[in-house]
Design a protein around this motif. Structure first.
Motif, PDB file in Angstrom:
ATOM      1  N   ASP A  79      53.629  -3.316 -54.001  1.00  0.00           N
ATOM      2  CA  ASP A  79      53.431  -2.860 -53.527  1.00  0.00           C
ATOM      3  C   ASP A  79      52.493  -3.150 -52.715  1.00  0.00           C
ATOM      4  OD1 ASP A  79      52.184   0.112 -52.664  1.00  0.00           O
ATOM      5  OD2 ASP A  79      50.424   0.371 -54.063  1.00  0.00           O
ATOM      6  N   SER A  80      52.446  -4.167 -51.684  1.00  0.00           N
ATOM      7  CA  SER A  80      52.335  -3.729 -50.624  1.00  0.00           C
ATOM      8  C   SER A  80      50.658  -3.403 -49.462  1.00  0.00           C
ATOM      9  CB  SER A  80      52.714  -5.220 -49.403  1.00  0.00           C
ATOM     10  OG  SER A  80      52.194  -6.103 -48.606  1.00  0.00           O
ATOM     11  N   ALA A  81      50.144  -3.827 -49.315  1.00  0.00           N
ATOM     12  CA  ALA A  81      48.890  -3.533 -48.340  1.00  0.00           C
ATOM     13  C   ALA A  81      49.630  -3.326 -46.542  1.00  0.00           C
ATOM     14  CB  ALA A  81      47.263  -3.587 -48.263  1.00  0.00           C
ATOM     15  N   PHE A  82      50.837  -4.015 -46.262  1.00  0.00           N
ATOM     16  CA  PHE A  82      50.428  -4.274 -45.026  1.00  0.00           C
ATOM     17  C   PHE A  82      52.780  -3.967 -44.943  1.00  0.00           C
ATOM     18  CE2 PHE A  82      47.199  -6.556 -45.574  1.00  0.00           C
ATOM     19  CZ  PHE A  82      46.160  -6.089 -45.092  1.00  0.00           C
ATOM     20  N   GLU A  83      52.804  -3.385 -45.756  1.00  0.00           N
ATOM     21  CA  GLU A  83      54.405  -3.026 -45.932  1.00  0.00           C
ATOM     22  C   GLU A  83      55.262  -1.508 -46.318  1.00  0.00           C
ATOM     23  OE1 GLU A  83      56.497  -6.449 -48.073  1.00  0.00           O
ATOM     24  OE2 GLU A  83      55.505  -7.358 -47.608  1.00  0.00           O
ATOM     25  N   GLY A  84      56.081  -1.010 -45.632  1.00  0.00           N
ATOM     26  CA  GLY A  84      56.743  -0.748 -45.926  1.00  0.00           C
ATOM     27  C   GLY A  84      56.313   1.042 -44.866  1.00  0.00           C
ATOM     28  N   LYS A  85      56.733   2.486 -45.466  1.00  0.00           N
ATOM     29  CA  LYS A  85      56.487   3.428 -44.028  1.00  0.00           C
ATOM     30  C   LYS A  85      55.576   4.313 -44.415  1.00  0.00           C
ATOM     31  CE  LYS A  85      59.857   5.392 -42.561  1.00  0.00           C
ATOM     32  NZ  LYS A  85      61.643   6.585 -42.242  1.00  0.00           N
ATOM     33  N   ALA A  86      54.753   4.357 -42.691  1.00  0.00           N
ATOM     34  CA  ALA A  86      53.557   5.501 -43.843  1.00  0.00           C
ATOM     35  C   ALA A  86      53.852   7.035 -42.635  1.00  0.00           C
ATOM     36  CB  ALA A  86      52.294   4.980 -43.178  1.00  0.00           C
ATOM     37  N   ARG A  87      53.861   7.433 -43.507  1.00  0.00           N
ATOM     38  CA  ARG A  87      53.948   9.268 -42.953  1.00  0.00           C
ATOM     39  C   ARG A  87      52.835  10.318 -43.244  1.00  0.00           C
ATOM     40  NH1 ARG A  87      58.127  11.268 -47.157  1.00  0.00           N
ATOM     41  NH2 ARG A  87      56.601  10.561 -48.591  1.00  0.00           N
ATOM     42  N   LEU A  88      52.432  10.348 -42.287  1.00  0.00           N
ATOM     43  CA  LEU A  88      51.217  11.154 -41.359  1.00  0.00           C
ATOM     44  C   LEU A  88      51.375  12.043 -40.194  1.00  0.00           C
ATOM     45  CD1 LEU A  88      48.252   9.007 -39.909  1.00  0.00           C
ATOM     46  CD2 LEU A  88      50.594   8.148 -40.935  1.00  0.00           C
TER      47      LEU A  88
ATOM     48  N   ILE B 203      55.181  14.248 -46.524  1.00  0.00           N
ATOM     49  CA  ILE B 203      54.353  12.931 -45.484  1.00  0.00           C
ATOM     50  C   ILE B 203      53.346  13.077 -46.814  1.00  0.00           C
ATOM     51  CG2 ILE B 203      54.544  13.561 -43.517  1.00  0.00           C
ATOM     52  CD1 ILE B 203      51.413  15.450 -44.314  1.00  0.00           C
ATOM     53  N   ASP B 204      52.977  11.509 -46.562  1.00  0.00           N
ATOM     54  CA  ASP B 204      51.809  10.723 -47.254  1.00  0.00           C
ATOM     55  C   ASP B 204      50.425  11.462 -47.330  1.00  0.00           C
ATOM     56  OD1 ASP B 204      53.731   8.705 -49.114  1.00  0.00           O
ATOM     57  OD2 ASP B 204      53.263   8.135 -47.010  1.00  0.00           O
ATOM     58  N   ILE B 205      49.872  11.898 -46.024  1.00  0.00           N
ATOM     59  CA  ILE B 205      48.748  12.205 -45.786  1.00  0.00           C
ATOM     60  C   ILE B 205      48.546  13.058 -44.419  1.00  0.00           C
ATOM     61  CG2 ILE B 205      47.585  10.004 -47.378  1.00  0.00           C
ATOM     62  CD1 ILE B 205      47.217   9.224 -44.093  1.00  0.00           C
ATOM     63  N   GLY B 206      47.299  13.960 -44.898  1.00  0.00           N
ATOM     64  CA  GLY B 206      47.504  14.722 -43.229  1.00  0.00           C
ATOM     65  C   GLY B 206      45.776  14.634 -42.992  1.00  0.00           C
TER      66      GLY B 206
ATOM     67  N   THR C 248      45.750  15.308 -48.919  1.00  0.00           N
ATOM     68  CA  THR C 248      46.562  14.378 -49.827  1.00  0.00           C
ATOM     69  C   THR C 248      46.982  16.177 -50.644  1.00  0.00           C
ATOM     70  OG1 THR C 248      44.922  14.191 -51.405  1.00  0.00           O
ATOM     71  CG2 THR C 248      44.993  12.093 -49.489  1.00  0.00           C
ATOM     72  N   LYS C 249      48.120  15.100 -51.410  1.00  0.00           N
ATOM     73  CA  LYS C 249      48.549  16.555 -52.302  1.00  0.00           C
ATOM     74  C   LYS C 249      48.575  15.715 -53.525  1.00  0.00           C
ATOM     75  CE  LYS C 249      52.177  18.725 -53.582  1.00  0.00           C
ATOM     76  NZ  LYS C 249      52.606  19.021 -54.488  1.00  0.00           N
ATOM     77  N   HIS C 250      47.932  16.469 -54.835  1.00  0.00           N
ATOM     78  CA  HIS C 250      46.767  15.662 -55.824  1.00  0.00           C
ATOM     79  C   HIS C 250      47.628  15.265 -56.605  1.00  0.00           C
ATOM     80  CE1 HIS C 250      42.884  18.547 -55.619  1.00  0.00           C
ATOM     81  NE2 HIS C 250      44.052  19.523 -56.008  1.00  0.00           N
ATOM     82  N   ASP C 251      49.266  15.334 -56.754  1.00  0.00           N
ATOM     83  CA  ASP C 251      50.306  14.825 -57.657  1.00  0.00           C
ATOM     84  C   ASP C 251      50.960  13.554 -57.081  1.00  0.00           C
ATOM     85  OD1 ASP C 251      51.349  16.315 -56.109  1.00  0.00           O
ATOM     86  OD2 ASP C 251      52.567  17.100 -57.858  1.00  0.00           O
ATOM     87  N   HIS C 252      49.830  13.487 -55.810  1.00  0.00           N
ATOM     88  CA  HIS C 252      50.705  11.729 -55.747  1.00  0.00           C
ATOM     89  C   HIS C 252      49.689  10.852 -55.012  1.00  0.00           C
ATOM     90  CE1 HIS C 252      53.388   9.814 -52.523  1.00  0.00           C
ATOM     91  NE2 HIS C 252      52.519  10.154 -51.928  1.00  0.00           N
ATOM     92  N   VAL C 253      50.127  10.120 -55.678  1.00  0.00           N
ATOM     93  CA  VAL C 253      49.689   7.992 -55.944  1.00  0.00           C
ATOM     94  C   VAL C 253      50.172   7.824 -54.822  1.00  0.00           C
ATOM     95  CG1 VAL C 253      49.175   6.216 -56.985  1.00  0.00           C
ATOM     96  CG2 VAL C 253      49.524   8.488 -58.316  1.00  0.00           C
ATOM     97  N   LEU C 254      48.871   7.573 -53.458  1.00  0.00           N
ATOM     98  CA  LEU C 254      48.962   6.623 -52.330  1.00  0.00           C
ATOM     99  C   LEU C 254      49.370   5.020 -52.477  1.00  0.00           C
ATOM    100  CD1 LEU C 254      46.264   8.555 -50.068  1.00  0.00           C
ATOM    101  CD2 LEU C 254      48.996   9.019 -50.228  1.00  0.00           C
ATOM    102  N   PRO C 255      50.170   5.122 -51.820  1.00  0.00           N
ATOM    103  CA  PRO C 255      50.621   3.286 -51.644  1.00  0.00           C
ATOM    104  C   PRO C 255      49.762   2.593 -51.592  1.00  0.00           C
ATOM    105  CG  PRO C 255      52.144   4.270 -50.760  1.00  0.00           C
ATOM    106  CD  PRO C 255      51.673   5.169 -50.773  1.00  0.00           C
ATOM    107  N   ASN C 256      49.899   1.338 -51.388  1.00  0.00           N
ATOM    108  CA  ASN C 256      48.326   0.710 -51.228  1.00  0.00           C
ATOM    109  C   ASN C 256      48.847   0.797 -49.473  1.00  0.00           C
ATOM    110  OD1 ASN C 256      46.887  -0.246 -53.292  1.00  0.00           O
ATOM    111  ND2 ASN C 256      48.615  -1.833 -53.371  1.00  0.00           N
ATOM    112  N   ARG C 257      49.552   1.388 -48.981  1.00  0.00           N
ATOM    113  CA  ARG C 257      49.507   0.623 -47.809  1.00  0.00           C
ATOM    114  C   ARG C 257      49.219   2.167 -46.489  1.00  0.00           C
ATOM    115  NH1 ARG C 257      54.719   2.120 -49.972  1.00  0.00           N
ATOM    116  NH2 ARG C 257      55.418   3.972 -48.935  1.00  0.00           N
ATOM    117  N   MET C 258      48.760   2.578 -47.352  1.00  0.00           N
ATOM    118  CA  MET C 258      48.587   4.266 -47.082  1.00  0.00           C
ATOM    119  C   MET C 258      46.637   3.989 -46.791  1.00  0.00           C
ATOM    120  SD  MET C 258      51.045   5.952 -45.888  1.00  0.00           S
ATOM    121  CE  MET C 258      50.231   7.277 -45.142  1.00  0.00           C
ATOM    122  N   GLN C 259      46.833   3.606 -48.027  1.00  0.00           N
ATOM    123  CA  GLN C 259      44.397   3.131 -47.879  1.00  0.00           C
ATOM    124  C   GLN C 259      44.202   2.418 -47.058  1.00  0.00           C
ATOM    125  OE1 GLN C 259      43.007   4.680 -50.254  1.00  0.00           O
ATOM    126  NE2 GLN C 259      41.617   3.876 -48.754  1.00  0.00           N
ATOM    127  N   THR C 260      45.070   1.632 -46.183  1.00  0.00           N
ATOM    128  CA  THR C 260      45.146   0.405 -45.339  1.00  0.00           C
ATOM    129  C   THR C 260      44.755   1.867 -44.522  1.00  0.00           C
ATOM    130  OG1 THR C 260      46.218  -1.400 -46.077  1.00  0.00           O
ATOM    131  CG2 THR C 260      46.564  -1.081 -43.398  1.00  0.00           C
TER     132      THR C 260
END
Length: 289
Positions: A86-95, A140-143, A268-280
């Motif tokens: 679960d890379s902090a700098f890879e994947g799609k970040a949807r917002l 989306i992951d975050i708004g 954020t969605k209550h039941d959605h665990v954010l991937p590391n890239r979204m925390q970045t």
């Protein structure tokens, strides 16, 4: 269900060909290896090995099981690696966010993507209800929202505040009430809301944006100030939208006696665990805002 631990021990034994070396590879005792094989045979109710002293050979069932199980265990191993990577700098970040803050954040997020090309920025500009619905639908992951969501499934926390600005043509030095009435209002999707927040705090005569003659409307955040710059009216916008206007010499932003800011929430969605890239992304957004 076949016990995968016993199955892994069996496949390792077939590949190594020796109980002692299998135990060494799996960091087990030799009796532990024997127990796994016996438990697997008991679970399947069939012999897998033909034991000949310290040597063994495979039964027909043992050969079949090894052939099928080795591929299954490989797929499980690959799956574990994918899930654990679960890379902090890879994947799609949807917002999503309203247009004003998007004008500030989107270029900066593109710069972040340039630093980490495997981080793909998927950014949508949208009003609060659309952001809320996209979160509910897991689109989306975050708004970023300017109001607290009414949905029990969405969590909102304050992430920043953004000043609201009264913007007139550059020729206006003092935005008196009479001047605003004469200019007329350039409306936008949040126009009435923003005008109510800022103007009610600074002009006793203000009741509603309908107090002013509407001189135009645009739902494109980058174009709302275009008619203002042409002298066609005034508007009220968040500071990020004003700062992004490409012809600042044509407009004038006024700091009124009673400043008013709009609160920006991270949703954020209550039941959605954010991937590391979204925390970045969240960490960078907090820093920028």
């Amino acid at each position: 269900m076949i016990n995968t631990t016993w199955l892994r021990t069996f496949c390792t034994l077939v590949e190594v060909g020796h109980f002692t070396r299998t135990a060494e590879r799996l960091h087990m005792t030799q009796s532990g290896v024997s127990q796994h094989i016996s438990k697997l045979e008991s679970q399947l109710d069939i012999a897998l090995l033909i034991r000949q002293g310290k040597q063994f050979s495979l039964t027909h069932a043992g050969k079949t099981l090894y052939k099928e199980a080795s591929g299954i265990l490989l797929k499980l191993s690959n799956l574990e690696q994918q899930l654990s990577h679960d890379s902090a700098f890879e994947g799609k970040a949807r917002l999503m966010s309203p247009g004003s803050v998007g004008l500030k954040l989107y270029p900066k997020l593109l710069s972040l993507q340039q630093q980490h090309p495997k981080l793909i920025i998927d950014y949508r500009f949208a009003p609060n209800p659309d952001i809320e619905q996209a979160l509910v639908n897991h689109e989306i992951d975050i708004g970023f929202m300017t109001t607290i969501s009414a949905s029990e499934t969405i969590s909102c926390q304050v992430i920043a505040t953004e000043a609201l600005m009264l913007v007139t043509p550059a020729s206006v030095e003092t935005p008196s009430w009479e001047t605003l009435i004469q200019l007329g209002f350039i409306d936008h999707p949040d126009g009435a809301h923003h005008a109510s927040m800022l103007l009610s705090a600074n002009y006793p005569n203000f009741q509603h944006s309908n107090d002013f003659e509407q001189k135009g409307f645009s739902n494109q955040i980058a174009l709302i100030l275009e008619p203002v710059g042409r002298g066609l009216g005034f508007t009220v916008l968040p500071a990020h939208a004003v700062a992004a206007y490409q012809k600042p010499q044509l407009i004038k932003s006024h700091y009124l006696p009673t400043p008013v800011s709009e609160t920006l929430y991270l949703a954020t969605k209550h039941d959605h665990v954010l991937p590391n890239r979204m925390q970045t992304v969240i960490d960078e957004v907090k820093r920028w805002l």
